[in-house]
Design an enzyme around this catalytic site. Structure first.
Site, mmCIF file in Angstrom:
data_model
loop_
_atom_site.group_PDB
_atom_site.id
_atom_site.type_symbol
_atom_site.label_atom_id
_atom_site.label_comp_id
_atom_site.label_asym_id
_atom_site.label_seq_id
_atom_site.Cartn_x
_atom_site.Cartn_y
_atom_site.Cartn_z
ATOM 1 N N PRO A 174 36.444 42.744 40.596
ATOM 2 C CA PRO A 174 37.178 42.172 39.267
ATOM 3 C C PRO A 174 37.830 42.986 38.248
ATOM 4 O O PRO A 174 37.489 42.930 37.054
ATOM 5 C CB PRO A 174 36.249 41.036 38.591
ATOM 6 C CG PRO A 174 35.080 41.667 38.864
ATOM 7 C CD PRO A 174 34.816 42.689 40.296
ATOM 8 N N CYS A 175 38.753 43.883 38.631
ATOM 9 C CA CYS A 175 39.655 44.722 37.947
ATOM 10 C C CYS A 175 40.499 43.639 36.601
ATOM 11 O O CYS A 175 40.637 44.187 35.626
ATOM 12 C CB CYS A 175 40.460 45.637 38.405
ATOM 13 S SG CYS A 175 41.646 44.945 39.524
ATOM 14 N N HIS A 176 40.526 42.568 37.063
ATOM 15 C CA HIS A 176 41.489 41.550 35.996
ATOM 16 C C HIS A 176 40.389 41.416 34.879
ATOM 17 O O HIS A 176 41.082 40.845 33.892
ATOM 18 C CB HIS A 176 41.830 40.381 37.030
ATOM 19 C CG HIS A 176 40.757 39.458 37.437
ATOM 20 N ND1 HIS A 176 39.967 39.846 38.535
ATOM 21 C CD2 HIS A 176 40.255 38.486 36.648
ATOM 22 C CE1 HIS A 176 39.104 38.986 38.797
ATOM 23 N NE2 HIS A 176 39.060 38.072 37.657
#
Length: 169
Positions: free
Chosen positions: A135-137
């Site tokens: 989850p780089c978001h």
């Protein structure tokens, strides 16, 4: 051999890549650092177990459930530094965020260094080859701003709002 298939998600078409045992890539169509730029030839193949598991994970995610990242065999390709950063990303709880500065502090601690460049961390986050699942978001600027998402800021906003339960779709 690298295999690929597509998944039609609420935020657009995603390309999944696998070595037949592990998920090694998941990119949004048009995203910066898309896998097709990384792998010269990927062979279209849908009937791979990891693709079925990934599509089920994504369906659950977009249906508002909180699927466990540990259910998928992930094998992102990158340097040891990037892999360490991606491991930190995997620890960010659903619906929560972390700053680049916080990740840099964690990386410095892991590496036994007094400090770490947030820009170096940002480069690793930006090159995450397994979007949404790693989850780089969930990484934001120190001031709370939505910065640097290879899939585009609007998609990052959509994913964060989705996790907060406030998306408009």
């Amino acid at each position: 051999m690298i295999y690929r298939t597509d998944y039609n998600s609420p935020i657009g078409i995603m390309t999944l890549a696998s070595d037949e045992e592990n998920l090694i890539g998941l990119w949004l169509k048009g995203q910066k650092y898309h896998g097709e730029e990384i792998f010269d030839e990927m062979i279209e193949k849908e009937d791979i177990l990891v693709f079925a598991k990934t599509k089920e994970w994504l369906k659950n995610y977009f249906d508002g459930k909180k699927p466990d990242i540990k259910l998928l065999p992930l094998a992102p390709i990158g340097s040891e530094f990037r892999k360490e950063v991606w491991e930190i990303l995997c620890e960010i709880p659903y619906g929560e965020t972390i700053t680049y500065k916080e990740i840099a502090r964690k990386m410095a601690e892991k590496m036994g260094k007094p400090t770490m460049s947030a820009q170096a961390v940002g480069g690793a986050v930006g090159h995450n080859p397994i979007s949404v699942i790693i989850p780089c978001h969930r990484v934001i600027g120190t001031d709370g701003s939505l910065t640097g998402y290879a899939g585009g800021i609007e998609k990052k906003r959509h994913l964060l709002e989705h996790e907060e339960g406030t998306d408009s779709n």
